[in-house]
Motif scaffolding. Structure first.
Motif, PDB file in Angstrom:
ATOM      1  N   SER A  26     114.360  68.907  81.032  1.00  0.00           N
ATOM      2  CA  SER A  26     112.964  68.584  81.341  1.00  0.00           C
ATOM      3  C   SER A  26     112.069  68.735  80.110  1.00  0.00           C
ATOM      4  N   SER A  27     112.350  69.750  79.330  1.00  0.00           N
ATOM      5  CA  SER A  27     111.573  69.989  78.115  1.00  0.00           C
ATOM      6  C   SER A  27     111.745  68.825  77.137  1.00  0.00           C
ATOM      7  N   GLU A  28     112.972  68.366  76.975  1.00  0.00           N
ATOM      8  CA  GLU A  28     113.238  67.229  76.083  1.00  0.00           C
ATOM      9  C   GLU A  28     112.594  65.952  76.616  1.00  0.00           C
ATOM     10  N   ALA A  29     112.646  65.755  77.930  1.00  0.00           N
ATOM     11  CA  ALA A  29     112.035  64.564  78.532  1.00  0.00           C
ATOM     12  C   ALA A  29     110.517  64.589  78.337  1.00  0.00           C
ATOM     13  N   PHE A  30     109.909  65.756  78.518  1.00  0.00           N
ATOM     14  CA  PHE A  30     108.463  65.859  78.309  1.00  0.00           C
ATOM     15  C   PHE A  30     108.099  65.568  76.858  1.00  0.00           C
ATOM     16  N   LEU A  31     108.840  66.136  75.917  1.00  0.00           N
ATOM     17  CA  LEU A  31     108.538  65.914  74.499  1.00  0.00           C
ATOM     18  C   LEU A  31     108.681  64.432  74.141  1.00  0.00           C
ATOM     19  N   ALA A  32     109.699  63.769  74.652  1.00  0.00           N
ATOM     20  CA  ALA A  32     109.878  62.331  74.397  1.00  0.00           C
ATOM     21  C   ALA A  32     108.693  61.547  74.965  1.00  0.00           C
ATOM     22  N   HIS A  33     108.277  61.870  76.180  1.00  0.00           N
ATOM     23  CA  HIS A  33     107.122  61.201  76.799  1.00  0.00           C
ATOM     24  C   HIS A  33     105.861  61.445  75.974  1.00  0.00           C
ATOM     25  N   TYR A  34     105.657  62.677  75.576  1.00  0.00           N
ATOM     26  CA  TYR A  34     104.480  63.041  74.784  1.00  0.00           C
ATOM     27  C   TYR A  34     104.431  62.247  73.477  1.00  0.00           C
TER      28      TYR A  34
END
Length: 133
Positions: A26-34
């Motif tokens: 989830s952390s990686e997905a959020f950073l990619a989205h950001y």
């Protein structure tokens, strides 16, 4: 400088992820989205810092503003952190680059205080306190 050399100071606003996070995925997905949507901060006038992403600096918002274009094209490439000359990283470097001594001096410069010697002496005292507690 008098010799024609140019330089600029910049501060890093890092993005960090930690291996101990509860959900790495989830952390990686959020950073990619950001990162994919980072341009919106500038397009909506929510960020006044200079971006490092070329795709953002190429936006008309930056290239059509002579001050921003000059900052990006002329000054950003020669910028270095205050601690760039350190031979190795150590914890106090963060206090040098982002600590109160540097911030206080920069605020006084921006407020137009013109006694350069006094400002630099105050900065020196502040940095010595951090580096030699």
């Amino acid at each position: 400088s008098v010799s024609g050399n140019k330089g600029a100071a910049y501060w890093i606003n890092p993005l960090m992820m930690f291996k101990t996070t509860a959900s790495q995925q989830s952390s990686e997905a959020f950073l990619a989205h950001y990162l994919d949507n980072l341009h919106l901060f500038w397009e909506q006038g929510l960020n006044s810092d200079l971006p490092v992403n070329k795709s953002i600096t190429d936006l008309p918002l930056f290239q059509n503003d002579p001050n921003l274009a000059r900052s990006i094209n002329e000054w950003q490439p020669v910028g270095k952190t205050i601690a760039a000359r350190a031979k190795y990283p150590f914890g106090a470097l963060n206090a040098v680059d982002g600590g109160s001594a540097m911030i206080n001096m920069l605020q006084k410069v921006l407020q137009g205080e013109s006694n350069s010697r006094a400002l630099l002496e105050e900065l020196q005292v502040g940095l010595v306190k951090v580096l030699n507690p």
